[in-house]
Design a protein around this motif. Structure first.
Motif, PDB file in Angstrom:
ATOM      1  N   LEU A  83      17.237  -5.742  -9.071  1.00 55.46           N
ATOM      2  CA  LEU A  83      16.191  -4.995  -8.376  1.00 55.46           C
ATOM      3  C   LEU A  83      16.835  -4.325  -7.167  1.00 55.46           C
ATOM      4  O   LEU A  83      17.492  -4.988  -6.366  1.00 55.46           O
ATOM      5  CB  LEU A  83      15.089  -5.949  -7.930  1.00 55.46           C
ATOM      6  CG  LEU A  83      13.891  -5.376  -7.173  1.00 55.46           C
ATOM      7  CD1 LEU A  83      13.049  -4.515  -8.098  1.00 55.46           C
ATOM      8  CD2 LEU A  83      13.039  -6.510  -6.597  1.00 55.46           C
ATOM      9  N   LEU A  84      16.677  -3.023  -7.033  1.00 54.86           N
ATOM     10  CA  LEU A  84      17.261  -2.295  -5.910  1.00 54.86           C
ATOM     11  C   LEU A  84      16.303  -2.341  -4.725  1.00 54.86           C
ATOM     12  O   LEU A  84      15.151  -1.904  -4.821  1.00 54.86           O
ATOM     13  CB  LEU A  84      17.553  -0.837  -6.293  1.00 54.86           C
ATOM     14  CG  LEU A  84      18.200   0.031  -5.202  1.00 54.86           C
ATOM     15  CD1 LEU A  84      19.572  -0.519  -4.817  1.00 54.86           C
ATOM     16  CD2 LEU A  84      18.316   1.480  -5.658  1.00 54.86           C
ATOM     17  N   VAL A  85      16.760  -2.887  -3.610  1.00 59.23           N
ATOM     18  CA  VAL A  85      15.951  -3.003  -2.395  1.00 59.23           C
ATOM     19  C   VAL A  85      16.330  -1.867  -1.452  1.00 59.23           C
ATOM     20  O   VAL A  85      17.507  -1.693  -1.119  1.00 59.23           O
ATOM     21  CB  VAL A  85      16.175  -4.364  -1.712  1.00 59.23           C
ATOM     22  CG1 VAL A  85      15.345  -4.469  -0.436  1.00 59.23           C
ATOM     23  CG2 VAL A  85      15.835  -5.499  -2.666  1.00 59.23           C
ATOM     24  N   ALA A  86      15.333  -1.106  -1.020  1.00 59.34           N
ATOM     25  CA  ALA A  86      15.561   0.016  -0.116  1.00 59.34           C
ATOM     26  C   ALA A  86      15.254  -0.414   1.305  1.00 59.34           C
ATOM     27  O   ALA A  86      14.112  -0.691   1.649  1.00 59.34           O
ATOM     28  CB  ALA A  86      14.682   1.205  -0.511  1.00 59.34           C
ATOM     29  N   GLY A  87      16.280  -0.492   2.131  1.00 61.57           N
ATOM     30  CA  GLY A  87      16.106  -0.830   3.532  1.00 61.57           C
ATOM     31  C   GLY A  87      16.489   0.335   4.410  1.00 61.57           C
ATOM     32  O   GLY A  87      17.076   1.321   3.957  1.00 61.57           O
ATOM     33  N   GLY A  88      16.152   0.223   5.697  1.00 61.36           N
ATOM     34  CA  GLY A  88      16.467   1.305   6.622  1.00 61.36           C
ATOM     35  C   GLY A  88      15.428   2.404   6.555  1.00 61.36           C
ATOM     36  O   GLY A  88      14.686   2.544   5.575  1.00 61.36           O
ATOM     37  N   GLY A  89      15.393   3.213   7.607  1.00 64.02           N
ATOM     38  CA  GLY A  89      14.396   4.271   7.672  1.00 64.02           C
ATOM     39  C   GLY A  89      14.544   5.317   6.591  1.00 64.02           C
ATOM     40  O   GLY A  89      13.564   5.936   6.178  1.00 64.02           O
ATOM     41  N   ALA A 147      10.973  -1.902   5.974  1.00 62.73           N
ATOM     42  CA  ALA A 147      12.250  -1.300   5.595  1.00 62.73           C
ATOM     43  C   ALA A 147      12.884  -0.566   6.765  1.00 62.73           C
ATOM     44  O   ALA A 147      14.107  -0.588   6.947  1.00 62.73           O
ATOM     45  CB  ALA A 147      12.049  -0.339   4.423  1.00 62.73           C
ATOM     46  N   GLY A 148      12.051   0.087   7.586  1.00 63.34           N
ATOM     47  CA  GLY A 148      12.576   0.879   8.692  1.00 63.34           C
ATOM     48  C   GLY A 148      13.159   0.057   9.817  1.00 63.34           C
ATOM     49  O   GLY A 148      13.862   0.586  10.676  1.00 63.34           O
ATOM     50  N   VAL A 149      12.878  -1.250   9.824  1.00 67.27           N
ATOM     51  CA  VAL A 149      13.439  -2.152  10.837  1.00 67.27           C
ATOM     52  C   VAL A 149      13.993  -3.389  10.119  1.00 67.27           C
ATOM     53  O   VAL A 149      13.825  -4.515  10.550  1.00 67.27           O
ATOM     54  CB  VAL A 149      12.373  -2.550  11.884  1.00 67.27           C
ATOM     55  CG1 VAL A 149      12.035  -1.370  12.786  1.00 67.27           C
ATOM     56  CG2 VAL A 149      11.108  -3.086  11.207  1.00 67.27           C
ATOM     57  N   LYS A 183       4.988   4.070   8.699  1.00 62.46           N
ATOM     58  CA  LYS A 183       5.297   4.306  10.106  1.00 62.46           C
ATOM     59  C   LYS A 183       6.779   4.560  10.327  1.00 62.46           C
ATOM     60  O   LYS A 183       7.162   5.406  11.130  1.00 62.46           O
ATOM     61  CB  LYS A 183       4.843   3.104  10.942  1.00 62.46           C
ATOM     62  CG  LYS A 183       3.373   3.114  11.291  1.00 62.46           C
ATOM     63  CD  LYS A 183       3.071   4.274  12.230  1.00 62.46           C
ATOM     64  CE  LYS A 183       1.585   4.362  12.509  1.00 62.46           C
ATOM     65  NZ  LYS A 183       1.282   5.526  13.378  1.00 62.46           N
ATOM     66  N   ASN A 184       7.632   3.812   9.602  1.00 62.93           N
ATOM     67  CA  ASN A 184       9.059   3.893   9.865  1.00 62.93           C
ATOM     68  C   ASN A 184       9.887   4.361   8.682  1.00 62.93           C
ATOM     69  O   ASN A 184      11.106   4.308   8.719  1.00 62.93           O
ATOM     70  CB  ASN A 184       9.586   2.526  10.333  1.00 62.93           C
ATOM     71  CG  ASN A 184       8.967   2.105  11.642  1.00 62.93           C
ATOM     72  OD1 ASN A 184       8.861   2.888  12.576  1.00 62.93           O
ATOM     73  ND2 ASN A 184       8.517   0.850  11.718  1.00 62.93           N
ATOM     74  N   THR A 185       9.218   4.789   7.612  1.00 57.76           N
ATOM     75  CA  THR A 185       9.961   5.277   6.460  1.00 57.76           C
ATOM     76  C   THR A 185       9.048   6.141   5.604  1.00 57.76           C
ATOM     77  O   THR A 185       7.824   6.153   5.776  1.00 57.76           O
ATOM     78  CB  THR A 185      10.529   4.114   5.624  1.00 57.76           C
ATOM     79  OG1 THR A 185      11.452   4.629   4.666  1.00 57.76           O
ATOM     80  CG2 THR A 185       9.437   3.366   4.893  1.00 57.76           C
TER      81      THR A 185
END
Length: 702
Positions: free
Chosen positions: A465-471, A495-497, A673-675
């Motif tokens: 499973l590909l996890v998308a993190g970061g903004g 994800a954005g934080v 809010k963050n992505t």
């Protein structure tokens, strides 16, 4: 200001947090992220611009922002905080920017050039011309000590005090502020290094001192020397910064020690790291390991690939069967560190990565970034270089106007101008084709980065499973997953934080190692137990000194194994000692890593490793009830999807209004809010019981 709470607090009112809480702060290249996790499991997120010259300013600003957002004073916020964890980039930047201390090296006579000779091989076997970076310590500051220890750890010649005194006199004249001591074969017997250190401290008590036996007591003269030198290089800059930050936070109400994320993914106090500041070399990104464990609990999957994309870089990490991939060495800017670390493969690939056309007419994305200031051209802060963010804005994937809670404003005209002038015109393309090319080139790099930690290590991405993190992760995750063959993408609400969230669930961790160099088949369980008992005693002493009861401490044991005559080793966990079982696991890992194994090969135990962990507890939230309503888009917008579909008018949903049980089909945009999440034609996004986004990818690569 950006305030986000997964418990859906009304953003028109001050959200309410229940004390006590935890705080995680991650300093990124563009933003400083802060997450407050309260006693009920509610999470509140805040972003503040990073102050690159002095990251502590950004940390304090984020704390003030959080206090204001929660409607309480800074004093109250910190006084009710039980765990404050900080991910610091200062050690990393000190190495990358070559802004560390003036270091002097004491080495065994005849071996002072090990640092410059290195190992003789290159990362790229076909590149024979690019020079290695200059050694951290120039030759005139690498001075000999007349002493000798044999390969078994038996003293042959005690250190000559006169040679040490001469070296100290030279170091003083040359302005050295930090001394590294690395003597031959000290990993077998550190007596001579201790004697040298005692003499240095006696005649020069104010100098910073790093001893290889404390930093990296491992086999390998170059690796041990390089690690010790880098520790000496960063310590005088890192430790004063951290002590001052802790002092400032305590003055404003923090009652507990400031904790720092180490490269191994665990936390440690400032005082625990005073002599081992190099352990912070990957601080920040390593917190993704803790966040990934939390995601595994929420997604109920333990085969995960993390792609965490922020403003300047993309960090990729793999979890296989619930086990986070670890390495025992890594490099920063071609400087070698032999320290336990989360296996993170990083590339230049963030929202602020600059795209440019080189002198040969080829498009490049990276390695340079626009940083927080001036940032991408669309930030209106003076930057005029086109970046990935500018490309997304031009393609309709991001909304012009206020961004990140109003911290900055995205200007479409400036983005278009930068891409037209510096990408489209040199390549004789229209602006849309140029922007699309920037995104495609970046996503190809992202795909290769993930293959580096998966395919090249014997793992098939199609079962992950590909996890998308970061903004920026959720804008690229679906196309990358499709190319890799991953069946689904998981986008956490935070994800954005992502790394700051991981810091709220991290544990205290200490690593211990002993060089063994004995044949596997000749070791009984009693032999191994005696070896580990010494490491356990050291771990208990160090963790108890930090205030943890023995009942709070757990241990993880492993051994580094290799075939006799082999240079590299593989780490194998050891729960109970049965030689045949350890051999079988080693052969399985060797087959996966290298494609073969030796059924009757002699296996050597290189190191015994022990990890001491003091559990701080995890942030946990109960599953939420599902809704059967269909979400309503807040608008429809023309968005460029890909070369085949071009621009299409797609629904745009407010992710903050979506609840568990709701689902949408692509193509669509979901703005958080963050992505921002982009899903393609035929993809399906649903909000799971943990209130995160699960995207089922259609037509993954075969």
């Amino acid at each position: 200001m950006s305030i986000g709470s997964v418990n859906k607090t009304d953003l028109n009112q001050k959200p309410t947090a229940t004390a006590p809480w935890r705080i995680g702060v991650d300093v990124g290249g563009t933003f400083t992220d802060l997450v407050v996790a309260d006693a009920t499991g509610a999470l509140f997120t805040f972003k503040s611009p990073t102050n690159v010259p002095n990251p502590a300013i950004g940390v304090i600003a984020a704390v003030e922002l959080a206090a204001n957002g929660l409607g309480i004073s800074v004093q109250s916020l910190l006084a009710n905080c039980r765990v404050f964890v900080h991910g610091s980039t200062i050690a990393t930047n000190t190495i990358l920017e070559r802004k560390g201390a003036v270091v002097g090296l004491l080495a065994t006579e005849g071996f002072r050039d090990a640092l410059e000779i290195r190992r003789g091989f290159r990362e790229d076997a076909w590149d024979h011309r690019t020079p290695f970076p200059d050694p951290i310590v120039p030759r005139h500051l690498r001075l000999p000590v007349r002493e000798r220890m044999d390969k078994s750890g038996c003293p042959i010649r005690a250190p000559e005090p006169e040679s040490i005194e001469r070296a100290i006199d030279t170091f003083r004249r040359e302005g050295v502020t930090s001394v590294a001591i690395c003597l031959l074969n000290s990993y077998r017997n550190d007596r001579h290094e201790r004697m040298c250190a005692q003499l240095v401290r006696k005649s020069w008590p104010e100098v910073w001192l790093s001893i290889s036996a404390d930093i990296a007591p491992v086999l390998g003269e170059y690796e041990r020397t390089s690690t010790t030198v880098l520790n000496a290089y960063v310590t005088p800059r890192v430790v004063p910064y951290l002590r001052q930050l802790e002092q400032d936070l305590r003055a404003q109400g923090l009652a507990y020690p400031l904790l720092l994320i180490q490269s191994n993914g665990g936390a440690a106090s400032v005082e625990q790291l005073v002599d081992r500041a190099a352990m912070l070399a990957l601080s920040g990104p390593a917190a993704g390991a803790s966040a990934l464990r939390a995601v595994a609990d929420m997604a109920k999957r333990d085969d995960l690939l993390l792609m965490e994309i922020g403003g300047t870089s993309c960090d990729v990490t793999l979890m296989n069967g619930g086990e986070i991939a670890m390495v025992d060495s890594f490099s920063l800017n071609d400087y070698h560190l032999t320290l336990p670390s989360v296996d993170i493969h990083s590339i230049s690939g963030g929202g602020g990565t600059i795209a440019a056309v080189d002198s040969g007419g080829l498009l490049n994305v990276g390695p340079h970034g626009a940083g927080a200031r001036p940032g991408p051209a669309c930030y209106s802060l003076g930057g005029d270089d086109p970046t990935v963010t500018d490309a997304h804005l031009l393609l309709g994937r991001m909304r012009p106007g206020p961004f990140a809670g109003g911290l900055i404003t995205l200007d479409l005209t400036l983005a278009r101008s930068a891409i037209e002038d510096k990408i489209a015109a040199p390549l004789r393309l229209d602006a849309i084709s140029a922007a699309s090319g920037v995104i495609r080139l970046l996503e190809q790099s992202l795909q290769h980065a993930i293959e580096r930690v998966s395919v090249e290590r014997g793992h098939d991405p199609r079962r992950f499973l590909l996890v998308a993190g970061g903004g920026a992760g959720a804008l690229h995750a679906v196309p990358v997953a499709r190319a890799l063959g991953c069946p689904a993408v998981y986008v956490p609400r935070l994800a954005g934080v992502f790394c700051a969230f991981g810091m709220c669930s991290t544990d205290i961790r200490e690593d211990f190692l002993e060089t063994w160099l004995k044949l596997l088949d000749q070791q009984s369980s009693d032999d191994i137990d005696r070896g580990f008992s010494q490491l356990v005693a050291s771990a208990k002493t160090r963790l108890a000194a930090s205030g943890f009861a023995l009942s709070d401490i757990s241990f993880e044991r492993s051994v580094d194994l290799r075939y006799v005559g082999q240079q590299w080793s593989l780490q194998v966990p050891v729960n109970s000692w049965e030689a045949w079982s350890v051999r079988a696991e080693f052969e399985t890992r060797h087959q996966r890593q290298f494609g073969h194994y030796q059924p009757d090969g002699q296996i050597e135990i290189v190191h015994l490793r022990l990890v001491g962990i003091a559990r701080l507890g995890r942030v946990r939230r109960p599953d939420l009830p599902a809704l059967e309503t269909t979400p309503v888009p807040c608008e429809r917008r023309s968005v460029y999807l890909n070369r085949t579909s071009g621009f299409q008018t797609v629904p745009v949903y407010d992710g903050n209004e979506m609840r568990p049980g709701q689902a949408v089909s692509g193509p669509a945009l979901i703005e958080e809010k963050n992505t921002t999440i982009l899903i393609g034609l035929g993809d399906r996004l649903e909000v799971d019981a943990s209130d995160n986004f699960l995207i089922h990818v259609t037509n993954p690569a075969e």
